[in-house]
Design a protein around this motif. Structure first.
Motif, PDB file in Angstrom:
ATOM      1  N   ASN A 112       1.988 -27.899   7.735  1.00 33.23           N
ATOM      2  CA  ASN A 112       2.187 -29.283   7.285  1.00 33.23           C
ATOM      3  C   ASN A 112       0.944 -30.126   7.533  1.00 33.23           C
ATOM      4  O   ASN A 112       0.535 -30.912   6.665  1.00 33.23           O
ATOM      5  CB  ASN A 112       3.390 -29.911   7.975  1.00 33.23           C
ATOM      6  CG  ASN A 112       4.712 -29.323   7.530  1.00 33.23           C
ATOM      7  OD1 ASN A 112       4.786 -28.622   6.536  1.00 33.23           O
ATOM      8  ND2 ASN A 112       5.759 -29.614   8.282  1.00 33.23           N
TER       9      ASN A 112
ATOM     10  N   ASP B 106       7.744 -30.634  13.475  1.00 30.72           N
ATOM     11  CA  ASP B 106       8.064 -30.196  12.115  1.00 30.72           C
ATOM     12  C   ASP B 106       8.752 -31.305  11.334  1.00 30.72           C
ATOM     13  O   ASP B 106       8.410 -31.563  10.178  1.00 30.72           O
ATOM     14  CB  ASP B 106       8.939 -28.942  12.160  1.00 30.72           C
ATOM     15  CG  ASP B 106       9.189 -28.345  10.785  1.00 30.72           C
ATOM     16  OD1 ASP B 106       8.407 -28.605   9.854  1.00 30.72           O
ATOM     17  OD2 ASP B 106      10.183 -27.601  10.639  1.00 30.72           O
TER      18      ASP B 106
ATOM     19  N   TRP C  20       8.594 -22.816  13.662  1.00 31.16           N
ATOM     20  CA  TRP C  20       8.481 -24.271  13.583  1.00 31.16           C
ATOM     21  C   TRP C  20       7.081 -24.730  13.971  1.00 31.16           C
ATOM     22  O   TRP C  20       6.553 -25.683  13.390  1.00 31.16           O
ATOM     23  CB  TRP C  20       9.541 -24.957  14.441  1.00 31.16           C
ATOM     24  CG  TRP C  20      10.925 -24.817  13.874  1.00 31.16           C
ATOM     25  CD1 TRP C  20      11.261 -24.428  12.612  1.00 31.16           C
ATOM     26  CD2 TRP C  20      12.157 -25.059  14.546  1.00 31.16           C
ATOM     27  NE1 TRP C  20      12.631 -24.418  12.469  1.00 31.16           N
ATOM     28  CE2 TRP C  20      13.203 -24.803  13.642  1.00 31.16           C
ATOM     29  CE3 TRP C  20      12.488 -25.464  15.834  1.00 31.16           C
ATOM     30  CZ2 TRP C  20      14.548 -24.940  13.963  1.00 31.16           C
ATOM     31  CZ3 TRP C  20      13.821 -25.606  16.162  1.00 31.16           C
ATOM     32  CH2 TRP C  20      14.832 -25.345  15.236  1.00 31.16           C
TER      33      TRP C  20
ATOM     34  N   ALA D 107       5.001 -24.050  11.031  1.00 32.58           N
ATOM     35  CA  ALA D 107       5.275 -25.067  10.004  1.00 32.58           C
ATOM     36  C   ALA D 107       4.519 -26.360  10.296  1.00 32.58           C
ATOM     37  O   ALA D 107       4.019 -27.010   9.370  1.00 32.58           O
ATOM     38  CB  ALA D 107       6.774 -25.343   9.913  1.00 32.58           C
TER      39      ALA D 107
ATOM     40  N   THR E 256       6.862 -33.042   8.258  1.00 32.70           N
ATOM     41  CA  THR E 256       7.536 -32.842   6.972  1.00 32.70           C
ATOM     42  C   THR E 256       7.744 -34.177   6.271  1.00 32.70           C
ATOM     43  O   THR E 256       7.413 -34.325   5.088  1.00 32.70           O
ATOM     44  CB  THR E 256       8.889 -32.128   7.164  1.00 32.70           C
ATOM     45  OG1 THR E 256       8.650 -30.805   7.645  1.00 32.70           O
ATOM     46  CG2 THR E 256       9.668 -32.062   5.855  1.00 32.70           C
TER      47      THR E 256
END
Length: 116
Positions: A108, A36, A101, A104, A40
């Motif tokens: 992403n 993550d 996570w 995510a 990110t």
């Protein structure tokens, strides 16, 4: 699935102890946490924006250190709450961290793929 009257029991196709399941979930927490953070920051460097307002604030104020501190705080809360649960249910703590996570990371990666 069976029940002893008070608790439902799930029977896995393989014998998985609660300790082994929790260990696997904590490993998944570590992998998803790193994934993550990396995805990110790759996305941010490609011009994407952080959609989580708390994470966005931490990143804008403190950068990578802010993001790591935010993740460490979440893991810390999980570690503090973990002993409050019976051993058989402790895997829910790392699972509760790893599932969002991991999601995510995939979100992403999808968003990064739309920019490339």
């Amino acid at each position: 699935m069976s029940s002893d009257g008070a608790h439902a029991r799930v029977h896995f196709p393989v014998d998985v102890s609660p300790v082994a399941l929790e260990r696997f979930c904590w490993i998944l927490v570590g992998v998803s946490l790193v994934g993550d953070i990396v995805t990110t920051f790759v996305g941010l460097h490609m011009g994407l924006a952080e959609s989580n307002p708390i994470a966005r604030s931490a990143i804008e104020g403190y950068g990578l250190v802010g993001m790591i501190a935010l993740k460490a705080f979440a893991v810390g809360i999980g570690l503090v709450c973990r002993p409050l649960l019976p051993v058989a249910y402790r895997a829910i703590v790392p699972a509760g961290l790893a599932v969002p996570w991991t999601a995510a990371v995939f979100i992403n990666l999808y968003m990064i793929s739309t920019v490339i």
